[in-house]
Design an enzyme around this catalytic site. Structure first.
Site, PDB file in Angstrom:
ATOM      1  N   HIS A   1      64.140 -44.743  29.960  1.00 19.09           N
ATOM      2  CA  HIS A   1      62.718 -44.837  29.625  1.00 19.09           C
ATOM      3  C   HIS A   1      62.558 -45.368  28.199  1.00 19.09           C
ATOM      4  CE1 HIS A   1      62.149 -42.196  33.119  1.00 19.09           C
ATOM      5  NE2 HIS A   1      60.913 -42.652  33.138  1.00 19.09           N
TER       6      HIS A   1
ATOM      7  N   LYS B   1      59.360 -41.507  25.013  1.00 20.10           N
ATOM      8  CA  LYS B   1      59.336 -40.418  25.985  1.00 20.10           C
ATOM      9  C   LYS B   1      59.924 -39.153  25.380  1.00 20.10           C
ATOM     10  CE  LYS B   1      60.401 -39.239  30.790  1.00 20.10           C
ATOM     11  NZ  LYS B   1      59.006 -38.765  31.031  1.00 20.10           N
TER      12      LYS B   1
END
EC number: 1.17.1.8
Length: 271
Positions: A158, A162
């Site tokens: 990600h 995040k």
């Protein structure tokens, strides 16, 4: 369904919030009734559509669910675990359905949300992309056929912002595989490796996490035996896939009784 479904979106100024507003604008069934932001935000009063870059929607950013209580039927929440628990409590007290796409909950927070499902309909899913939910079904089949004879690893990536790791989607992948194999994920999961780890235990399920740049979301389950391996991968190139899934969940949820549901049920992949 003939009537439009009115939704409120929390975290309206964030990356996901703006994408949700855009998805609501594009959806012929959804009507944006409210966009909520934390108290003290400099964006109070700004038109939600203008903020999302889709033109005026005549919905001003507000910091109060109470003020918007008559403007929506379903709350869509992609915020933080603490905020999601608070928002679910508010929905239970005010008779509103809620779609939760937040990840990073601890066990106690999940239990709190489950308790509210006695009062209101809730969709709670770590990933609302249609492809990811199909992937979970594929993982069940693969684990049944290959799982007992393979080393299993889950790799996810990600963007650098995040907050939680592994991702909720990766953990759900592990849960699906472990349940299919009759294992307890809490006991068999291995989160990263370092140093002299020795020979791999086939009963474990490994997790590896990447955080870099602007990766929207990439997940791979690897089933590796001697001489062959099978990889099942989902890659998201836009947050819109999650937002469209949330809209689909909202339109489905308004017709359900109180209870805790997931995207597998929304999509008709399980009863």
């Amino acid at each position: 369904m003939t009537e439009r479904v009115r939704v409120a979106i929390t975290g309206g100024s964030g990356r996901m919030g703006r994408t949700l507003i855009e998805a609501a604008k594009q959806n012929g069934i959804i009507l944006l009734g409210a966009a909520i932001e934390r108290a003290g935000s400099t964006l109070m009063g700004v038109d939600a559509g203008e903020l999302a870059g889709v033109g005026s929607m005549n919905v001003a950013i507000t910091d109060s669910l109470d003020k918007a209580v008559n403007d929506f039927d379903v709350l869509i929440d992609f915020t933080s675990p603490e905020a999601s628990v608070f928002h679910t409590d508010w929905c239970a007290k005010n008779g509103k359905a809620i779609v939760i796409g937040t990840t990073g909950f601890n066990h106690a927070q999940k239990e709190q949300i489950s308790a509210y499902a006695d009062q209101i309909p809730i969709v709670m899913a770590p990933n609302m992309a249609v492809g990811v939910n199909l992937m979970w079904k594929l993982l069940e089949v693969t684990a049944e056929v290959m799982g007992h004879y393979c080393d299993i690893e889950i790799i996810e990536g990600h963007h650098r912002y995040k907050k939680d790791a592994p991702s909720g989607t990766a953990l759900k992948m592990g849960e699906v595989i472990a349940e299919t194999l009759g294992r307890d994920l809490e006991k068999c999961a291995v989160y990263g490796r370092e140093g002299m780890t020795g020979e791999r235990d086939r009963e474990t399920i490994g997790f590896a996490t990447v955080r870099a740049g602007d990766i929207v979301g990439e997940h791979t389950a690897l089933f590796a035996d001697i001489g062959e391996r099978l990889e099942i991968t989902h890659k998201a190139s836009s947050r819109m896939t999650f937002a469209n899934g949330a809209m689909r969940a909202a339109t489905w949820l308004v017709e359900q009784d109180a209870g805790l549901y997931d995207m597998q049920q929304v999509l008709g992949l399980k009863a």
